[in-house]
Enzyme design. Sequence first.
Site, short mmCIF file in Angstrom:
data_model
loop_
_atom_site.label_atom_id
_atom_site.label_comp_id
_atom_site.label_asym_id
_atom_site.label_seq_id
_atom_site.Cartn_x
_atom_site.Cartn_y
_atom_site.Cartn_z
N PRO A 126 -0.88 -87.66 -95.44
CA PRO A 126 -0.96 -88.65 -96.51
C PRO A 126 -2.02 -89.72 -96.25
CG PRO A 126 1.26 -88.57 -95.56
CD PRO A 126 0.40 -87.69 -94.73
N ARG A 139 -7.32 -69.48 -106.41
CA ARG A 139 -7.58 -69.13 -107.81
C ARG A 139 -9.02 -69.44 -108.22
NH1 ARG A 139 -6.83 -72.93 -111.22
NH2 ARG A 139 -5.88 -71.69 -112.87
N ASP A 173 -8.90 -73.66 -118.20
CA ASP A 173 -7.74 -74.53 -118.05
C ASP A 173 -8.11 -75.92 -117.53
OD1 ASP A 173 -8.01 -74.20 -115.36
OD2 ASP A 173 -6.15 -73.07 -115.08
N GLU A 203 6.90 -87.32 -86.63
CA GLU A 203 6.29 -88.55 -87.15
C GLU A 203 4.78 -88.43 -87.27
OE1 GLU A 203 8.17 -91.03 -88.41
OE2 GLU A 203 9.70 -89.55 -87.91
#
Length: 261
Positions: free
Chosen positions: A93, A158, A173, A120
């Site tokens: 993150p 993809r 898309d 962690e």
Amino acid sequence: MHIAVVTLFPTMIEAVTGHGIVTRAVNNGLLRVEGVNPRDFTRDVHKTVDDRPFGGGPGMVMKIEPLRDATIAAREAVEKVTGKRPRVLYMSPQGPVLTQQRAQELAMEEGLVLIAGRYEGIDERFIEAYVDEELSIGDYVLSGGELAAMVVIDAVTRLLPGALGDADSAKQDSFSGEFEGLLDCPHYTRPENFEGRGVPPVLMSGNHAAIRRWRLMQALGRTWQRRPDLFAQRSAKGLAKNEQQLLDEYIGGLDAKRSEP
Ligand code: ADE
């Protein structure tokens, strides 16, 4: 493309390669995915893969040597196939958030090593020495990097040439091709009447130019309405004249709906 994932849970990665487009890409030889488990690189009888953090506090940190040795093995496995040292990405993150543009760039690599952490986190010195970039899949915390690595594998696969059955469906898309930077338009299929709800008449008209125009209008309008951040990015490059007209038409339609009795 050859992707090696460093993970304590290699069976999780098999879940993304066992279905749909990713499976087909593997079967067609476009993609190879393998898991490399730091536990296989431990040297103690308990096969220890975690350790206590310096400075104390709750939680554990991944043990640095097995992680390093697994990463080197993963890098070598990819290099053996591609002849080139792969980029090493740590799913975290703390990295920049994955975008369609980054997925497109990654799809041009011949090989990748994805590191999925647990506990962690991992030792900062390992990141400095072995990781080329950190990559997040969103501003929330997962209990491990595996799901993030699976997201990267899916999004990248993809985009590999030949991976999609209908060559056009990825271009059409959300976020790419003519609809670059825009959300997708709505889709409809049979029946024509679903619980009293109809289908926009233009889609039944057989007029392909009109259908294209309507879809672009919906994509522009929905992006403007739902994702002002994406819309601002897209319009910063300048909206084409017909795009501005389509957006005005979409907004006009909303206003008309609002003033209906
Ligand atoms: N590991 C834990 N949370 C993550 C996230 N949001 N993105 C990437 N890797 C992660």
